[in-house]
Motif scaffolding. Sequence first.
Motif, PDB file in Angstrom:
ATOM      1  N   PRO B  54      44.191  40.226  41.770  1.00 32.19           N
ATOM      2  CA  PRO B  54      44.632  41.482  41.541  1.00 32.19           C
ATOM      3  C   PRO B  54      46.029  41.799  41.863  1.00 32.19           C
ATOM      4  O   PRO B  54      46.703  42.844  41.328  1.00 32.19           O
ATOM      5  CB  PRO B  54      43.802  42.324  42.621  1.00 32.19           C
ATOM      6  CG  PRO B  54      43.682  41.414  43.590  1.00 32.19           C
ATOM      7  CD  PRO B  54      43.467  40.109  42.922  1.00 32.19           C
ATOM      8  N   GLN B 147      42.791  48.664  42.788  1.00 31.20           N
ATOM      9  CA  GLN B 147      41.512  47.839  42.578  1.00 31.20           C
ATOM     10  C   GLN B 147      41.327  46.744  43.648  1.00 31.20           C
ATOM     11  O   GLN B 147      40.489  46.161  43.715  1.00 31.20           O
ATOM     12  CB  GLN B 147      41.937  46.983  41.310  1.00 31.20           C
ATOM     13  CG  GLN B 147      42.902  45.590  41.375  1.00 31.20           C
ATOM     14  CD  GLN B 147      44.370  46.435  41.056  1.00 31.20           C
ATOM     15  OE1 GLN B 147      44.698  47.464  41.418  1.00 31.20           O
ATOM     16  NE2 GLN B 147      45.112  45.672  40.594  1.00 31.20           N
ATOM     17  N   LYS B 150      37.265  47.983  46.918  1.00 33.78           N
ATOM     18  CA  LYS B 150      36.136  48.362  46.095  1.00 33.78           C
ATOM     19  C   LYS B 150      34.973  48.863  46.870  1.00 33.78           C
ATOM     20  O   LYS B 150      34.885  48.983  48.283  1.00 33.78           O
ATOM     21  CB  LYS B 150      35.414  47.027  45.330  1.00 33.78           C
ATOM     22  CG  LYS B 150      36.455  46.382  44.373  1.00 33.78           C
ATOM     23  CD  LYS B 150      35.803  45.064  43.750  1.00 33.78           C
ATOM     24  CE  LYS B 150      35.102  44.160  44.791  1.00 33.78           C
ATOM     25  NZ  LYS B 150      34.433  43.128  44.060  1.00 33.78           N
ATOM     26  N   VAL B 229      38.603  42.836  48.094  1.00 27.65           N
ATOM     27  CA  VAL B 229      38.395  42.240  46.814  1.00 27.65           C
ATOM     28  C   VAL B 229      38.021  40.726  46.881  1.00 27.65           C
ATOM     29  O   VAL B 229      37.509  40.276  46.128  1.00 27.65           O
ATOM     30  CB  VAL B 229      39.464  42.415  45.806  1.00 27.65           C
ATOM     31  CG1 VAL B 229      40.836  42.203  46.375  1.00 27.65           C
ATOM     32  CG2 VAL B 229      39.374  42.372  44.522  1.00 27.65           C
TER      33      VAL B 229
END
Lengths: 231, 973
Positions: B54, B147, B150, B229
């Motif tokens: 990411p 992002q 989550k 993530v």
Amino acid sequence: MNGETVVDLRSVTKTYTMGDVEVHALRGVDLRVDRGDRLAIMGPSGSGKTTLLNLIGALDRPTSGKVIIGGTDITTLDERALTQIRREKISFIFQFFNLIPVLTAYENIEVPLIIANVEEDRRREIVNDLLLLLGLEDRADHLPDELSGGEQQRVAIARALAKARWSQHPVIILADEPTGDLDTTTGEEVVRALLDAVEHEHSTLILVTHDPEVAAKMDHTLEIRDGRVTT
Amino acid sequence: MSIVTGEYEAFHNLRRKGITLLCLALAASLTTGIAVFVDSAGYYRWSEFIDSRPVAIHLYGIGLAEHVTDIRQVDHVERVAVAYYGWVTTYVNSSTLHPVEPSSVRLQRTWLARPGHKAQQINFTEWHGVDLDAMSVGPDFYQAFPQLFKRITGRLPANETEVAVSEDVSSWLNVSIGERVGIAPFGTAYSSQSSGASASSVANDSAGGLQADGEDIALATIVGIYTPVSADNFLFAPLTTQMIIGLPALANHGDEMLYIEIDRRPLTPANVPASLEYLTSVETDILRTIDPYYVPGSSYEPCSVDNLLADGVIEYKHWLDSTRLTQVFNSGGELLMVILVVVMAVRYNINDRRPEIEVLRARGASQRTINLRIFKEFVALSVLATVLGLIGGIGASRISMASRGYLVVDPSRLLTEPLIVSIDSLLFSIVMSSLMLFASGIVYQRAFARPRRQTRKGLVVRIGKLLTMIRWEFVTIILSVLLLWSLYSSGGTVMASSVVGVFARMALTFAPLAIFLAVGSLFSKWLRRGAMTFSRRGTRVFGPLPARVGIRRPGRRTSSAALVTIVIVFAIGLTWTNLTVAASLPATKEAQARYTFCSDILFHLEYGQSEFWPRLMENLSAIDSVRAWSLSSHLYLELSNYEIYRFVGLNASEMMQIGYDYLGRPIRESPVAQALQQLQARQAGAIITKSIAETYGLSEGDAIRAFIRRGGDNATIVTFVVVGIMEALSPIGMVDTGTTGMGYYYWLGEVGYDVVWVNEAYLDLFFAPEERSWSLTVGLAPRTNSTQVGESILEQGGGAALSDPPYSDVTSEVAGFLHQEAYEITQSVDTLLTVMSILTVPVVFVLYASENIGHRRREIALLRAAGVTRGEVLKIEATEMAFLTLMATLLLLVIGPIIVSNALLTVHTTSYSYHFVVIPVFPVVLLAAVYLLFLVAAFFFAFLVACFSTRIRLAEALNASWTESGPFGRGEE
């Protein structure tokens, strides 16, 4: 010429097309050869000698005119019938590359007899006779590339005569410069063997040659030049 | 003055050049096809390596925050955000714990537990400090990198009085949104690093705050629960963080980090080096913003840098290179086959050009001029063939991309799947093609080129002559067989070695090829000498002319028939190998799974939840495809001092209906059934494995005493009577079959070699149920998807009765094996290789026909001039093909089993050791189809030649023969 006509050419022409150019190999040739004749065809290179021989041997078709072999007009025959003519009436002797390389001398001589479905015992008899006739009895089991040029040509002659031995029909032997690739002595031996054998078998011989001495040994000589018979 | 004109050079003998081009292009196509396929298949891996990261670059150091504005101005930088990272001692009170519900037993396990091991829940009875790694970020961070977090429940913290914890921490500490925790960053008082507080000294104050020794500890409210993530992506270590605190909580106590995102559009799997260069240049620009004097490549860096994308690209490149090499290595057989085709092409060229060479020599050309001319033409053809091969290979790679398994090609995927042609692949293909041409030259030189006349004398020459008397074929065969024998009989010891293992694997791949070449060489010599004999014997079958001409042709010195036969046999052998391996691997994995689980599906029961077992069985009985089930348990007992063996308690009659033996056969159809009957008849009976019997010299009827230590001098001793001795017995209770990348445990042992099966009821007499591990073996109706049964049970709440993993089943083991990335790639490449192998058959026939076309045409013309009919010519051609077919079949019968069995013996399906390497499955119909295809190709070729023979112009063929070289059969190799 006398007796039964085995080859009769009437106004035969043969034209090849090479690109845009037409090459007239034969220009209205008339020729009659009787059974038992020994005919020499002479002429310079490109005069049409081999083309003439090919037409007589049913290897090729004329552009116009008629080719009659043993009374049959072969000009109009289909491929199957031409094969039959070659099988029964014609024998070839070429200058070189004459023999089937994977077959021994014995087997090469035997080929026309096999094609004609001659029984094995009869085949053996004929082949052994011919080997003896041409002085090849001790070379019978050799492959072509183990034979000298002269021996190869003698095997080719024996093969041509094998058909004459068996065939019910008069056999025409067509020889295209059979001594062309041989030295003088060997050439003479081969021609002598050929003539003796032809005489022995009562066959017809049409021989293309450049050599006047060879031609002199024939009954007749035909001179061809620019596709026309001159003498 | 040139000997020949340029026009002559370019357009002379187009047939020869065309066929040579075809053969050379085949070589280039093969390697390009594999390389481009790996590139294209790498598209998905590229996504894994790159897209899943990411953040592009991650900087760590001091004073980085002040450079944020400057870094944003760097070319290609899109987003930058600062974060502070550090350990925080977090105080949690037991009063916040949730009540534990028995049905949620599976949820109580924490991430701290090793997979497969039961975790211990932490129950705090008072305020207790736990060290968590935490990061402190502000809203700009969430906006820049949304992002990274989550599945957020609640929200992310807005200031230092708010925290969010990861799901794992929430589960581990039993904390949830709205609860308060004490926060003490490392470096502050009351953190676990400081000497201030101990768990017992921390307590609530009267105002609801938290104090230690009368001093306040900062309190924060949990406002959100998130999943980091990196929980799904272990590549990105910084975001394994367990807690997020709002700014400026760690600004003065944590480490500064910059998260940087860049423009990713220039990154492409088609040009990995350029992608890497781009990432490096951006990194350099960023670092120069921090320190203008920074020199790339020097040991000094102004801060610690994680160029995550560059790492990903490098890892991708390693994956790509190793996969490409592995697949080319696995294609060794096909590469050798193509080398032989190229050898044929070289030989054809040299023989075909011999007359031309003689003409040139006759006209005064020197050997150097002639060699240069030949070399120039071959180089020109090679270059053109490489270009064509690259195009052909790109096309061929589509076959692999479109395949969904071995020989399962989905035409709709031919155009829809990604196509990536990297510079690396093209270079790799060119290098490989060149190597193959080089190898072909060497093979030709060794096998066919005329030996130079030996003029030197001396001892070395004499020794050399002596050595030539030794047939290299026999030496090769003997050495290769010995090598293979020693490797097979080493029992995997050699293969397990990291260094020697590499050579051993190479030997296993190449030794059969060496045997093949040696046998092929002997075959070609035998064919040359044996053709005459065969022709004599074949006279009765085929007739005198077909037998003599047709059969002897392949035996001629100048014929490539032996080479053609070898290549065809190789092509068929390799295709058979691929077909057999593709059929055997799933069957092997299925047999492994059946044997390991001793059932179609094995439920791993949790004894602590045994009250849920009846419900589980009730649910099972409601499933139509469930035939039967049986409860079994196992424990470890000693047979001699500290020699521990696995004792499995089972119900013999039930197991006979459900279980599978050590070859994956149903027990009711195997010798184990008889032993189980004996076990059923004798309560104290035991079936032991052969290894135990050999260790202790046991035979049927002998008694064994097994014991378990109970502390001090106490022990429970049980006596059993041996009622059966088996090669191996299922250990029942293992969770997998050791498929690479699937196993939870590092189990490298032998499966079921040291196992004892006893009556469950007998074990009950000596051991309490909680001392044993319990399993439920379930037999299903044939062709039932066992995974669906397992999932169905879980959906019905069966998880409450089960441990972790809840079940192991045959379907998922086979599916897991078949869907391994490496396996799928190999299957796709094998599809391509099979297609190429099959295509090679007509190519070599065309080459064979072309090589002999002059001779063949003349021979046919001679025969036709003598009066042979077209039908008889066909018969001669058919006889030649029949003979070749017969020879190929004989060679195939010798060589085929060697290639196929070696391939089967070298398959790798598990990291465990089973009693069998592979369960061979021969797809007879497909094998026969491949052979039939070869027969059809051979006879189609004969028919084609015969058809063409009727079109031969006899006068032309006979008169043109002067152009051929020398007397027939001479001057050729």
